[in-house]
Structure formats: C-alpha cells, structure tokens
Design a protein around this motif. Structure first.
Motif, PDB file in Angstrom:
ATOM      1  N   ALA A 202       0.809  -1.221   0.000  1.00  0.00           N
ATOM      2  CA  ALA A 202       0.000   0.000   0.000  1.00  0.00           C
ATOM      3  C   ALA A 202       0.846   1.276   0.000  1.00  0.00           C
ATOM      4  CB  ALA A 202      -0.988  -0.015   1.157  1.00  0.00           C
ATOM      5  N   PRO A 203       1.875   1.418   0.861  1.00  0.00           N
ATOM      6  CA  PRO A 203       2.621   2.688   0.828  1.00  0.00           C
ATOM      7  C   PRO A 203       3.249   2.985  -0.530  1.00  0.00           C
ATOM      8  CG  PRO A 203       3.035   1.549   2.891  1.00  0.00           C
ATOM      9  CD  PRO A 203       2.284   0.578   2.003  1.00  0.00           C
ATOM     10  N   SER A 204       3.897   1.985  -1.135  1.00  0.00           N
ATOM     11  CA  SER A 204       4.548   2.248  -2.424  1.00  0.00           C
ATOM     12  C   SER A 204       3.516   2.519  -3.521  1.00  0.00           C
ATOM     13  CB  SER A 204       5.459   1.084  -2.822  1.00  0.00           C
ATOM     14  OG  SER A 204       4.743  -0.131  -2.904  1.00  0.00           O
ATOM     15  N   TYR A 205       2.384   1.826  -3.487  1.00  0.00           N
ATOM     16  CA  TYR A 205       1.364   2.058  -4.514  1.00  0.00           C
ATOM     17  C   TYR A 205       0.646   3.385  -4.296  1.00  0.00           C
ATOM     18  CZ  TYR A 205       1.947  -2.423  -6.858  1.00  0.00           C
ATOM     19  OH  TYR A 205       2.461  -3.453  -7.598  1.00  0.00           O
ATOM     20  N   PHE A 206       0.445   3.782  -3.039  1.00  0.00           N
ATOM     21  CA  PHE A 206      -0.146   5.103  -2.787  1.00  0.00           C
ATOM     22  C   PHE A 206       0.769   6.201  -3.296  1.00  0.00           C
ATOM     23  CE2 PHE A 206      -3.590   3.293  -0.624  1.00  0.00           C
ATOM     24  CZ  PHE A 206      -4.447   4.262  -0.138  1.00  0.00           C
ATOM     25  N   SER A 207       2.071   6.022  -3.150  1.00  0.00           N
ATOM     26  CA  SER A 207       3.003   7.048  -3.621  1.00  0.00           C
ATOM     27  C   SER A 207       2.909   7.219  -5.134  1.00  0.00           C
ATOM     28  CB  SER A 207       4.439   6.698  -3.218  1.00  0.00           C
ATOM     29  OG  SER A 207       4.944   5.617  -3.973  1.00  0.00           O
ATOM     30  N   ALA A 208       2.380   6.186  -5.815  1.00  0.00           N
ATOM     31  CA  ALA A 208       2.271   6.227  -7.283  1.00  0.00           C
ATOM     32  C   ALA A 208       0.842   6.503  -7.762  1.00  0.00           C
ATOM     33  CB  ALA A 208       2.760   4.905  -7.866  1.00  0.00           C
ATOM     34  N   GLY A 209      -0.104   6.710  -6.833  1.00  0.00           N
ATOM     35  CA  GLY A 209      -1.444   7.109  -7.257  1.00  0.00           C
ATOM     36  C   GLY A 209      -2.608   6.281  -6.755  1.00  0.00           C
ATOM     37  N   ALA A 210      -2.345   5.165  -6.041  1.00  0.00           N
ATOM     38  CA  ALA A 210      -3.457   4.396  -5.476  1.00  0.00           C
ATOM     39  C   ALA A 210      -4.116   5.200  -4.355  1.00  0.00           C
ATOM     40  CB  ALA A 210      -2.964   3.059  -4.934  1.00  0.00           C
ATOM     41  N   THR A 211      -5.417   4.987  -4.152  1.00  0.00           N
ATOM     42  CA  THR A 211      -6.129   5.669  -3.061  1.00  0.00           C
ATOM     43  C   THR A 211      -6.884   4.686  -2.176  1.00  0.00           C
ATOM     44  OG1 THR A 211      -7.982   6.113  -4.555  1.00  0.00           O
ATOM     45  CG2 THR A 211      -6.362   7.873  -4.274  1.00  0.00           C
ATOM     46  N   GLY A 212      -6.780   3.391  -2.479  1.00  0.00           N
ATOM     47  CA  GLY A 212      -7.377   2.353  -1.646  1.00  0.00           C
ATOM     48  C   GLY A 212      -6.474   1.142  -1.658  1.00  0.00           C
ATOM     49  N   PHE A 213      -6.708   0.222  -0.705  1.00  0.00           N
ATOM     50  CA  PHE A 213      -5.985  -1.048  -0.750  1.00  0.00           C
ATOM     51  C   PHE A 213      -6.880  -2.161  -0.237  1.00  0.00           C
ATOM     52  CE2 PHE A 213      -4.585   0.782   3.386  1.00  0.00           C
ATOM     53  CZ  PHE A 213      -4.914  -0.246   4.273  1.00  0.00           C
ATOM     54  N   THR A 214      -6.669  -3.363  -0.774  1.00  0.00           N
ATOM     55  CA  THR A 214      -7.415  -4.529  -0.312  1.00  0.00           C
ATOM     56  C   THR A 214      -6.763  -5.058   0.959  1.00  0.00           C
ATOM     57  OG1 THR A 214      -6.058  -5.995  -1.662  1.00  0.00           O
ATOM     58  CG2 THR A 214      -8.115  -5.180  -2.644  1.00  0.00           C
ATOM     59  N   SER A 215      -7.523  -5.815   1.743  1.00  0.00           N
ATOM     60  CA  SER A 215      -6.954  -6.358   2.966  1.00  0.00           C
ATOM     61  C   SER A 215      -7.631  -7.649   3.374  1.00  0.00           C
ATOM     62  CB  SER A 215      -7.082  -5.345   4.111  1.00  0.00           C
ATOM     63  OG  SER A 215      -6.541  -5.895   5.308  1.00  0.00           O
ATOM     64  N   GLY A 216      -6.806  -8.652   3.688  1.00  0.00           N
ATOM     65  CA  GLY A 216      -7.272  -9.857   4.351  1.00  0.00           C
ATOM     66  C   GLY A 216      -6.981  -9.770   5.837  1.00  0.00           C
ATOM     67  N   LEU A 217      -5.875  -9.082   6.170  1.00  0.00           N
ATOM     68  CA  LEU A 217      -5.505  -8.847   7.559  1.00  0.00           C
ATOM     69  C   LEU A 217      -6.630  -8.168   8.344  1.00  0.00           C
ATOM     70  CD1 LEU A 217      -2.105  -7.357   8.664  1.00  0.00           C
ATOM     71  CD2 LEU A 217      -4.198  -6.254   9.400  1.00  0.00           C
ATOM     72  N   VAL A 218      -7.407  -7.331   7.666  1.00  0.00           N
ATOM     73  CA  VAL A 218      -8.496  -6.586   8.322  1.00  0.00           C
ATOM     74  C   VAL A 218      -9.489  -7.516   9.020  1.00  0.00           C
ATOM     75  CG1 VAL A 218     -10.062  -6.479   6.319  1.00  0.00           C
ATOM     76  CG2 VAL A 218     -10.029  -4.598   7.972  1.00  0.00           C
ATOM     77  N   ASN A 219      -9.602  -8.767   8.555  1.00  0.00           N
ATOM     78  CA  ASN A 219     -10.446  -9.739   9.248  1.00  0.00           C
ATOM     79  C   ASN A 219     -10.016  -9.912  10.699  1.00  0.00           C
ATOM     80  OD1 ASN A 219     -12.279 -11.385   7.199  1.00  0.00           O
ATOM     81  ND2 ASN A 219     -10.323 -11.082   6.158  1.00  0.00           N
ATOM     82  N   VAL A 220      -8.699  -9.846  10.915  1.00  0.00           N
ATOM     83  CA  VAL A 220      -8.119 -10.103  12.231  1.00  0.00           C
ATOM     84  C   VAL A 220      -8.087  -8.833  13.067  1.00  0.00           C
ATOM     85  CG1 VAL A 220      -6.101 -11.002  13.450  1.00  0.00           C
ATOM     86  CG2 VAL A 220      -6.683 -11.893  11.174  1.00  0.00           C
ATOM     87  N   ALA A 221      -7.638  -7.735  12.475  1.00  0.00           N
ATOM     88  CA  ALA A 221      -7.403  -6.493  13.218  1.00  0.00           C
ATOM     89  C   ALA A 221      -7.848  -5.285  12.400  1.00  0.00           C
ATOM     90  CB  ALA A 221      -5.926  -6.381  13.578  1.00  0.00           C
ATOM     91  N   PRO A 222      -9.156  -5.004  12.369  1.00  0.00           N
ATOM     92  CA  PRO A 222      -9.645  -3.871  11.560  1.00  0.00           C
ATOM     93  C   PRO A 222      -8.939  -2.558  11.868  1.00  0.00           C
ATOM     94  CG  PRO A 222     -11.494  -5.182  12.367  1.00  0.00           C
ATOM     95  CD  PRO A 222     -10.264  -5.727  13.032  1.00  0.00           C
ATOM     96  N   ALA A 223      -8.648  -2.313  13.145  1.00  0.00           N
ATOM     97  CA  ALA A 223      -8.043  -1.034  13.516  1.00  0.00           C
ATOM     98  C   ALA A 223      -6.666  -0.853  12.892  1.00  0.00           C
ATOM     99  CB  ALA A 223      -7.947  -0.920  15.038  1.00  0.00           C
ATOM    100  N   VAL A 224      -5.918  -1.940  12.734  1.00  0.00           N
ATOM    101  CA  VAL A 224      -4.569  -1.852  12.158  1.00  0.00           C
ATOM    102  C   VAL A 224      -4.645  -1.366  10.709  1.00  0.00           C
ATOM    103  CG1 VAL A 224      -2.522  -3.183  11.509  1.00  0.00           C
ATOM    104  CG2 VAL A 224      -3.626  -3.592  13.725  1.00  0.00           C
ATOM    105  N   SER A 225      -5.548  -1.970   9.933  1.00  0.00           N
ATOM    106  CA  SER A 225      -5.703  -1.576   8.528  1.00  0.00           C
ATOM    107  C   SER A 225      -6.200  -0.140   8.414  1.00  0.00           C
ATOM    108  CB  SER A 225      -6.674  -2.526   7.829  1.00  0.00           C
ATOM    109  OG  SER A 225      -6.212  -3.856   7.908  1.00  0.00           O
ATOM    110  N   LEU A 226      -7.149   0.225   9.267  1.00  0.00           N
ATOM    111  CA  LEU A 226      -7.686   1.586   9.225  1.00  0.00           C
ATOM    112  C   LEU A 226      -6.628   2.602   9.631  1.00  0.00           C
ATOM    113  CD1 LEU A 226     -11.225   0.775  10.624  1.00  0.00           C
ATOM    114  CD2 LEU A 226     -10.685   1.459   8.282  1.00  0.00           C
ATOM    115  N   ASN A 227      -5.738   2.238  10.568  1.00  0.00           N
ATOM    116  CA  ASN A 227      -4.638   3.131  10.934  1.00  0.00           C
ATOM    117  C   ASN A 227      -3.738   3.398   9.731  1.00  0.00           C
ATOM    118  OD1 ASN A 227      -5.436   3.311  13.590  1.00  0.00           O
ATOM    119  ND2 ASN A 227      -3.973   1.807  14.361  1.00  0.00           N
TER     120      ASN A 227
END
Length: 304
Positions: A202-227
């Motif tokens: 996500a950080p490298s793709y955001f630097s190139a123009g992405a504005t969202g990212f997919t997540s499987g980790l969010v199933n486990v820890a939503p707050a981490v992904s949202l942070n």
C-alpha cells in the motif's frame, strides 16, 4: 449511461477494501453463524467496503451455490448500515455474468472481476472477457482484478471506453514502477486505483497514485488496517511504515512459498482469537504446528 456517475462506488474503493474469509463448520459447509459474526465485527470496526467471494474468501474453492450464499449473507448483514459491497465474480463468461446479475438482484453496487484463469490470455481477449461481464450489469460499478504483468494500460482504457461502468482497478502486480506506468497509460484520474496486494504494497502504490488497498488482515485487526489508510490519506508515510513494520511478519508468513498459506494464516489468527475454525479447503491446508503459535502471538498483540 453518462448520467450515472458511480460516486458512491468510487468513494468506497478509495478505502480499505476488506476481503472477508469464508469460515467453514466442522462438517465442511459454510458456517453461516460465524460468517455473519465476522462480517458484523468488520462493520462494527469501521470497515465500509466488503468483497465477498474474494481470494481470501477462498473463491475458487466454493461451489456456485456457496458463492451465492456468501453474497446473500453479506448483503443481509450490511442491511442499511451504508457499507458498499463489491462481489467477486469470475470463471467462464456465462458463470461470471450470472454471478454479476445475482449480485445486482440482491442489491450489491459493484462487482470485482477475478483475473481470467484460462492459461492463454490475449490482451484483446482480456478486453472481450471483461466487456461481456460489464455490459451485462451496466448499473453496477465494475472493478477488474489485474494480476497479469503483460496487460497494458491502453487495454484498460479501451475497455472503459466501451463500458463506462468500469470505474476502478484492483492492481495486483508486485511491481510499483509497473503500476505507476500502467495507471498513467490507462488514465490516473479516470479510475480509482486499489492496491491489490494489501498492506505490504500500500505505501509504495499510494506514492504512485493508489487511493485504496485490499486487505485480508483486516479480518483479524480492523483497527490496524484503518490506521494505515489514515496515515496514507494524510501523506504521513513514516506513520504508514510504522504500521507496515507491525504487520510485516504476519504478511511474510502469508506470502511465503508463493502465498501457499495466504488464507491459512488469516484463519489461524481468527481461530486463535476464538472467532472461527481454522479449516481451509484444498488446495490450501493447515499451518504446521511451529507457525501456529507465532500467528497466535501476533494476533494477540494486535487485539490488545
């Protein structure tokens, strides 16, 4: 179709796009109660974009009936909570079209088209495949899931010229420079760019123009992904990389051996937290014992 702007859908893609797991019961069927509880946990945790029938949901291991069930359970749990649902569709064209039309019938606002699994994919054939699906549901936003490094941005632009409901892209080629070029060749402002390889990229793709990212980790820890997305939205890359460091080992375990245990690690963490069984379907399999404790320790640390 020019009157349809898809603004709600575009906004939903510029976010954490959660890919929920599909929990299985002891008898091997979809555990509907656990599935609903996991969806509620995501929604209660602040997640507003859900992708039933994604790869973390073991899309290719589900029967057609199970894929419909997963879509319907997701729509039912979302109810009037305002979350946007992006239903994964794929396989042969008639199957994908039927799935997209089912998604529309139950009230989903978008479909994500899994990369064609055919061993021989021509670039113009890629356009034809997606066009057939997109044209079958002109009211829905359509998001191609791109894992093919050979595909050019010009082909995506060609598809969107024919189908204005192609509004976003889940780009999952592990190459940030290629992504930057592809997005600019296709039209950086024309599409919502979703980093399809989740938090590690996500950080490298955001630097190139992405504005969202997919997540499987969010199933486990939503707050981490949202942070992480909050940091990226504010342009605070050092803060985003702090989250990156926090999730690095978990994601390395998922990515190891050609992502053999991608779903397995997520389900192992959920099992350690008592949220669902660890069961996965072949060709995935359970984690070896020595890695289970490590995953449980990571998950416990996030849940504090």
């Amino acid at each position: 179709m020019s009157s349809v702007t898809f603004e709600t859908q575009r906004t939903a893609l510029a976010d954490v796009v959660a890919i929920p797991v599909t929990p299985f019961a002891e008898d091997g069927t979809v555990d509907q109660g656990a599935h609903r509880a996991l969806l509620r946990r995501l929604l209660d945790g602040g997640v507003t974009t859900l992708t039933p029938n994604g790869n973390t949901g073991e899309f290719y291991a589900l029967t057609p009936e199970e894929r419909r069930l997963v879509t319907e359970l997701t729509m039912d749990e979302v109810g009037d909570r305002g979350a946007v649902v992006l239903v994964g569709v794929g396989h042969d064209v008639p199957t994908a079209v039927a799935s997209a039309q089912h998604a529309r019938e139950v009230g989903a606002q978008m479909v994500m088209v899994h990369q064609p699994v055919h061993p021989y994919v021509s670039q113009s054939g890629w356009v034809d495949y997606h066009r057939a699906i997109a044209e079958s549901v002109p009211e829905l936003g359509v998001v191609p899931y791109i894992r093919n490094a050979q595909l050019t941005g010009e082909r995506l632009a060609e598809l969107a010229d024919a189908c204005p409901n192609v509004i976003g892209v889940k780009y999952a080629v592990p190459d940030a420079a290629r992504f930057a070029a592809f997005a600019r060749d296709a039209g950086l402002e024309r599409f919502v760019w979703v980093a399809g390889l989740a938090e590690p990229y996500a950080p490298s793709y955001f630097s190139a123009g992405a504005t969202g990212f997919t997540s499987g980790l969010v199933n486990v820890a939503p707050a981490v992904s949202l942070n992480m997305i909050e940091a990226l939205r504010s342009g605070d890359f050092p803060a985003a990389m702090k989250v990156w460091e926090q999730i690095r080992r978990f994601e390395e375990l998922r990515a190891a051996n050609g992502s053999a245990n991608n779903v397995t690690v997520v389900k192992e963490a959920l099992a350690a937290l008592g949220l669902c069984r660890r069961d996965v379907r072949a060709p995935s399999r359970h984690l070896p014992e020595d890695e289970r404790a490590e995953v449980a320790a990571i998950a416990a640390g996030w849940s504090l």
